[in-house]
Design a protein around this motif. Sequence first.
Motif, short mmCIF file in Angstrom:
data_model
loop_
_atom_site.label_atom_id
_atom_site.label_comp_id
_atom_site.label_asym_id
_atom_site.label_seq_id
_atom_site.Cartn_x
_atom_site.Cartn_y
_atom_site.Cartn_z
N ARG A 1 -39.72 88.36 56.51
CA ARG A 1 -40.75 88.75 57.48
C ARG A 1 -41.71 89.79 56.92
O ARG A 1 -42.80 89.99 57.48
N THR A 2 -41.34 90.45 55.84
CA THR A 2 -42.10 91.59 55.35
C THR A 2 -43.57 91.28 55.07
O THR A 2 -44.46 92.04 55.48
N PRO A 3 -43.90 90.19 54.38
CA PRO A 3 -45.33 89.95 54.07
C PRO A 3 -46.22 89.82 55.30
O PRO A 3 -47.43 90.05 55.20
N LEU A 4 -45.65 89.43 56.43
CA LEU A 4 -46.47 89.21 57.63
C LEU A 4 -46.21 90.26 58.71
O LEU A 4 -46.57 90.04 59.87
N ILE A 5 -45.62 91.39 58.33
CA ILE A 5 -45.40 92.43 59.34
C ILE A 5 -46.73 92.89 59.92
O ILE A 5 -46.82 93.20 61.12
N TRP A 6 -47.79 92.93 59.11
CA TRP A 6 -49.09 93.35 59.64
C TRP A 6 -49.50 92.49 60.82
O TRP A 6 -50.06 93.00 61.80
N ARG A 7 -49.18 91.19 60.76
CA ARG A 7 -49.56 90.28 61.84
C ARG A 7 -48.60 90.40 63.02
O ARG A 7 -49.02 90.34 64.19
N THR A 8 -47.31 90.59 62.71
CA THR A 8 -46.32 90.77 63.77
C THR A 8 -46.62 92.02 64.58
O THR A 8 -46.39 92.06 65.80
N ARG A 9 -47.13 93.06 63.92
CA ARG A 9 -47.50 94.29 64.63
C ARG A 9 -48.50 93.99 65.75
O ARG A 9 -48.40 94.53 66.85
N ILE A 10 -49.48 93.17 65.45
CA ILE A 10 -50.50 92.84 66.45
C ILE A 10 -49.87 92.05 67.60
O ILE A 10 -50.15 92.31 68.78
N ASP A 11 -48.99 91.13 67.25
CA ASP A 11 -48.26 90.39 68.29
C ASP A 11 -47.45 91.35 69.16
O ASP A 11 -47.33 91.14 70.38
N ASP A 12 -46.87 92.38 68.54
CA ASP A 12 -46.11 93.37 69.31
C ASP A 12 -46.98 94.02 70.39
O ASP A 12 -46.55 94.21 71.54
N LEU A 13 -48.20 94.39 70.02
CA LEU A 13 -49.09 95.07 70.96
C LEU A 13 -49.48 94.14 72.11
O LEU A 13 -49.48 94.55 73.28
N THR A 14 -49.81 92.89 71.79
CA THR A 14 -50.17 91.96 72.86
C THR A 14 -48.95 91.63 73.71
O THR A 14 -49.07 91.45 74.93
N SER B 1 -53.02 105.44 61.39
CA SER B 1 -52.82 104.86 60.07
C SER B 1 -52.66 103.34 60.19
O SER B 1 -53.56 102.66 60.69
N TRP B 2 -51.53 102.78 59.75
CA TRP B 2 -51.33 101.35 59.88
C TRP B 2 -51.38 100.94 61.35
O TRP B 2 -51.89 99.88 61.71
N GLY B 3 -50.91 101.81 62.22
CA GLY B 3 -51.00 101.54 63.65
C GLY B 3 -52.43 101.47 64.13
O GLY B 3 -52.75 100.71 65.06
N ALA B 4 -53.31 102.26 63.52
CA ALA B 4 -54.72 102.19 63.90
C ALA B 4 -55.33 100.86 63.46
O ALA B 4 -56.15 100.28 64.18
N GLN B 5 -54.94 100.39 62.27
CA GLN B 5 -55.44 99.07 61.87
C GLN B 5 -54.95 98.00 62.84
O GLN B 5 -55.71 97.11 63.24
N SER B 6 -53.67 98.09 63.24
CA SER B 6 -53.13 97.12 64.19
C SER B 6 -53.92 97.16 65.49
O SER B 6 -54.32 96.13 66.04
N ALA B 7 -54.15 98.37 66.00
CA ALA B 7 -54.88 98.52 67.26
C ALA B 7 -56.31 98.01 67.14
O ALA B 7 -56.86 97.41 68.08
N SER B 8 -56.93 98.22 65.97
CA SER B 8 -58.33 97.81 65.80
C SER B 8 -58.52 96.32 65.94
O SER B 8 -59.59 95.84 66.35
#
Length: 302
Positions: free
Chosen positions: A86-99, A130-137
Amino acid sequence: MTVPAPVVSVKPVVLPAPGRGDDLRVQVSAPVTGRDLPVVVLSHGYGGSLDSYAPLADHWAAHGFVVLRPTHLDSRTLALPADDPRTPLIWRTRIDDLTRVIDHLAGLEAAVPGLAGRVDHGRIAVAGHSWGAQSASMLLGARVLDADGAPGEDLTDPRVTAGILLAVPGRGGADLSPFAAENFAFMNPSFDRMTTPALVVAGDHDDSALSVRGPDWFTDAYRLSPEEKSLLTLFGAEHSLGGITAHEHTETTDESPERVALLQRLTLAYLRSALGPDDDAWRTAAAALAAEPRPLGRLESK
């Protein structure tokens, strides 16, 4: 400034997340009084958890907001191995977490005794560091560019009407360090479609190893996005912006209770006005900062 209310927090509230590998754990914080409470979904930076950013989350909750903090898969509390598929796509999973958090707002509300019926589901903001700000953006309209420069999937969430981006990474490509360019393909954002109003916060001493540009890299989300944005530049601040990740955090490199207090005041004022158009808290706070004889930061808007 209103008198702070007592805050109740419940954790973890577990949301089912099929296909994620781990269910999504969320902390819900809210004032014990008040009705029609607006919502802030707060995304932690790399390694954080649902307990992170208490200096901001507690302050916002004490002044009338429901604050929802999910634990993303990169959290140290989950300790995923580097070779986890799952590691390579954690950036995308983060966005799914927010939604997902927004999708399950009613259930999160019901999990806190005395909160049901007091939340305004029509007033939602996202925030992140930081990474959370990119996710939120991404929920505000930012896109990730592919290797050919074409914008990727549009993940804008129309339920979100404002954002706060704290130390948000800037452009990719030639602006990245060789290490970042090799390891973080998702760090290639475009902000030209980020139309949702937002406050961007950057430290003028935040010199990241991820970029060759220096501290101004963290202002790209403001400078490269459409209007209805504000930029707060904090003087002397490094990546933790004075210590927002936790109370008395040992990893803070630029500890400044005064800077954290300023961020508490200004972010609260921004949220109040962004989610309540008749509230002049933001205009008042901005004028107060401009009138300071030795201000800790500088505001600009467009």
